[in-house]
Scaffold this active site. Structure first.
Site, PDB file in Angstrom:
ATOM      1  N   SER A 107     -64.215 -71.925   3.510  1.00 32.97           N
ATOM      2  CA  SER A 107     -65.284 -72.743   2.925  1.00 32.97           C
ATOM      3  C   SER A 107     -65.190 -72.729   1.407  1.00 32.97           C
ATOM      4  O   SER A 107     -64.731 -71.743   0.813  1.00 32.97           O
ATOM      5  CB  SER A 107     -66.649 -72.185   3.369  1.00 32.97           C
ATOM      6  OG  SER A 107     -67.704 -72.731   2.611  1.00 32.97           O
TER       7      SER A 107
ATOM      8  N   GLY B 283     -64.024 -72.675  18.968  1.00 30.39           N
ATOM      9  CA  GLY B 283     -63.832 -74.098  19.223  1.00 30.39           C
ATOM     10  C   GLY B 283     -64.991 -74.801  19.890  1.00 30.39           C
ATOM     11  O   GLY B 283     -64.912 -76.019  20.120  1.00 30.39           O
ATOM     12  N   CYS B 284     -66.068 -74.082  20.196  1.00 29.51           N
ATOM     13  CA  CYS B 284     -67.250 -74.721  20.788  1.00 29.51           C
ATOM     14  C   CYS B 284     -68.337 -74.972  19.746  1.00 29.51           C
ATOM     15  O   CYS B 284     -69.430 -75.420  20.080  1.00 29.51           O
ATOM     16  CB  CYS B 284     -67.813 -73.869  21.928  1.00 29.51           C
ATOM     17  SG  CYS B 284     -66.738 -73.838  23.380  1.00 29.51           S
TER      18      CYS B 284
ATOM     19  N   TYR C  85     -72.919 -64.420   3.267  1.00 30.46           N
ATOM     20  CA  TYR C  85     -72.024 -65.343   3.968  1.00 30.46           C
ATOM     21  C   TYR C  85     -70.803 -65.631   3.095  1.00 30.46           C
ATOM     22  O   TYR C  85     -69.654 -65.526   3.542  1.00 30.46           O
ATOM     23  CB  TYR C  85     -72.754 -66.642   4.292  1.00 30.46           C
ATOM     24  CG  TYR C  85     -71.847 -67.772   4.726  1.00 30.46           C
ATOM     25  CD1 TYR C  85     -71.368 -67.842   6.032  1.00 30.46           C
ATOM     26  CD2 TYR C  85     -71.462 -68.777   3.838  1.00 30.46           C
ATOM     27  CE1 TYR C  85     -70.528 -68.878   6.433  1.00 30.46           C
ATOM     28  CE2 TYR C  85     -70.632 -69.811   4.229  1.00 30.46           C
ATOM     29  CZ  TYR C  85     -70.170 -69.862   5.531  1.00 30.46           C
ATOM     30  OH  TYR C  85     -69.335 -70.880   5.920  1.00 30.46           O
TER      31      TYR C  85
ATOM     32  N   THR D 220     -61.912 -70.610  13.503  1.00 29.51           N
ATOM     33  CA  THR D 220     -63.001 -71.387  12.910  1.00 29.51           C
ATOM     34  C   THR D 220     -64.372 -70.803  13.231  1.00 29.51           C
ATOM     35  O   THR D 220     -65.401 -71.416  12.932  1.00 29.51           O
ATOM     36  CB  THR D 220     -62.926 -72.859  13.392  1.00 29.51           C
ATOM     37  OG1 THR D 220     -63.826 -73.666  12.654  1.00 29.51           O
ATOM     38  CG2 THR D 220     -63.227 -72.968  14.876  1.00 29.51           C
TER      39      THR D 220
ATOM     40  N   LYS E 129     -66.950 -64.447   3.887  1.00 33.94           N
ATOM     41  CA  LYS E 129     -65.948 -65.496   4.077  1.00 33.94           C
ATOM     42  C   LYS E 129     -64.813 -65.335   3.072  1.00 33.94           C
ATOM     43  O   LYS E 129     -63.634 -65.560   3.396  1.00 33.94           O
ATOM     44  CB  LYS E 129     -66.591 -66.881   3.927  1.00 33.94           C
ATOM     45  CG  LYS E 129     -67.491 -67.307   5.067  1.00 33.94           C
ATOM     46  CD  LYS E 129     -66.719 -67.621   6.346  1.00 33.94           C
ATOM     47  CE  LYS E 129     -65.990 -68.940   6.293  1.00 33.94           C
ATOM     48  NZ  LYS E 129     -65.383 -69.306   7.608  1.00 33.94           N
TER      49      LYS E 129
END
Length: 356
Positions: free
Chosen positions: A119, A11-12, A147, A75, A151
């Site tokens: 994504s 969340g950052c 990636y 996330t 994912k």
């Protein structure tokens, strides 16, 4: 009424910040918690921050016992445009980290829902023309970058975990995200403008390209969370165990989108002043350059600009249907692209000055 606590893992980060902000402002949630490796950045007032790593199952189990969230939003992910040397890190975070978080969530007495920030990159192939969610995803044998492969594996793992231990899961497959606190799309376009690359265009600019503002991305997560809470008994508008594409619903050609950013930054160049380079030439050149990098860096480095992955973005269609998200989540993207670009540009320019 039982408390509804949410834990946002990652969340950052850029997208994570906007998700946290949306949940803090929504009265449905009694408290919003964040787990991050670096919880000191991109903080939102009113949220609660915790340090932790996805690679440690013990840390995750301890945090869930402490926070007792009913919803987890995952996330966290490495930058998709890093060096090839990041392959091990992609595996550790995207695959092992997601497996750890799912295992901890399923075993928890508190977690009931799980949303994965996926994504559009998980989809197979280079050209995507208004794909629907049931199209083929990448696998370990695909020609996609690492990636996208990792994912995709994580995305499928989240869907497969639906109903395990009573857990309800879904995946939100975001298009390219832009906006305030953006670390890739808008800063990358700004750098291209400052180095004069705006004078060149790859391909004929007929390929439509989908993107999504960070505000719309955050809105989709809030809607997805509430949809999971509804639990329809008759199976109508089913959301658990499902994936959803999330875009602005307003694709434009790739270079048109770039020029919206450049124009907002003060660029006055007209289309007649732009040099058009054939797409086939740049794709071939990128392949050669990547091969040379692979040979001379033992596969540890990739070119920053002349990379086939980036060239593909500029000249292939990348569009996705959001009909499913509209119908089942009630997702209606807000059409304020110019405003979101302006905010992202102001943030990127301010960050450049502070870094100088």
């Amino acid at each position: 009424m039982s408390e509804k606590r949410v834990l946002v893992v990652g969340g950052c980060g850029f997208v994570g910040y906007h998700i946290v902000n949306a949940f803090v402002q929504d009265s449905t949630w009694s408290s919003v918690h964040i787990m991050s490796r670096n919880p000191s950045r991109n903080q939102v007032e009113g949220a609660h921050y915790h340090s932790g790593s996805l690679t440690s199952l013990e840390q995750l189990q301890s945090l869930l016992a402490e926070v007792r969230p009913s919803l987890i939003i995952h996330t966290a992910s490495p930058n998709g445009f890093g060096d090839a040397g990041d392959e091990r890190y992609f595996q550790e975070v995207n695959v092992k980290g997601t497996q750890n978080l799912l295992k901890a969530a399923i075993a928890s007495d508190y977690v009931k829902s799980f949303i994965y920030t996926s994504s559009v990159e998980v989809m197979e192939g280079s050209s995507h023309s208004f794909l629907t969610e049931d199209a083929q995803m990448s696998t370990l044998t695909s020609r996609a970058d690492y990636y996208a492969k990792t994912k995709a594996i994580a995305d499928q793992a989240v869907l497969d975990a639906n109903e395990m231990g009573g857990l309800r899961t879904l995946c939100l497959r975001l298009a390219a995200v832009y906006g305030e606190r953006d670390s890739q799309a808008i800063p990358g376009a700004l750098e291209a403008l400052q180095t004069g690359r705006n004078r060149y265009q790859i391909g004929d600019n007929k390929n439509l390209f989908d993107s999504v503002s960070a505000a719309n991305a955050a809105r989709s997560h809030l809607l997805a969370a509430k949809a999971l809470l509804r639990q329809p008994e008759d199976g109508s508008r089913k959301v658990d165990g499902e994936a959803f594409f999330i875009t602005d619903g307003n694709p434009v050609p790739f270079w048109t989108f770039e020029r919206l950013i450049w124009s907002a930054a003060g660029d006055k160049m007209t289309p007649e002043q732009v040099t058009v380079v054939p797409a086939w030439f740049m794709l071939s050149l990128a392949s050669v350059v990547e091969w040379l990098y692979w040979v001379f860096t033992l596969g540890l480095k990739r070119p920053k600009v002349l990379r086939r992955q980036i060239m593909t973005y500029t000249c292939c269609p990348r569009t996705y249907s959001i009909v499913k998200a509209r119908e089942r989540l009630g997702y209606q993207p807000v059409d304020d692209r110019d405003e979101q670009i302006r905010r992202g540009l102001e943030w990127a320019q301010r960050a450049q000055k502070e870094a100088a």
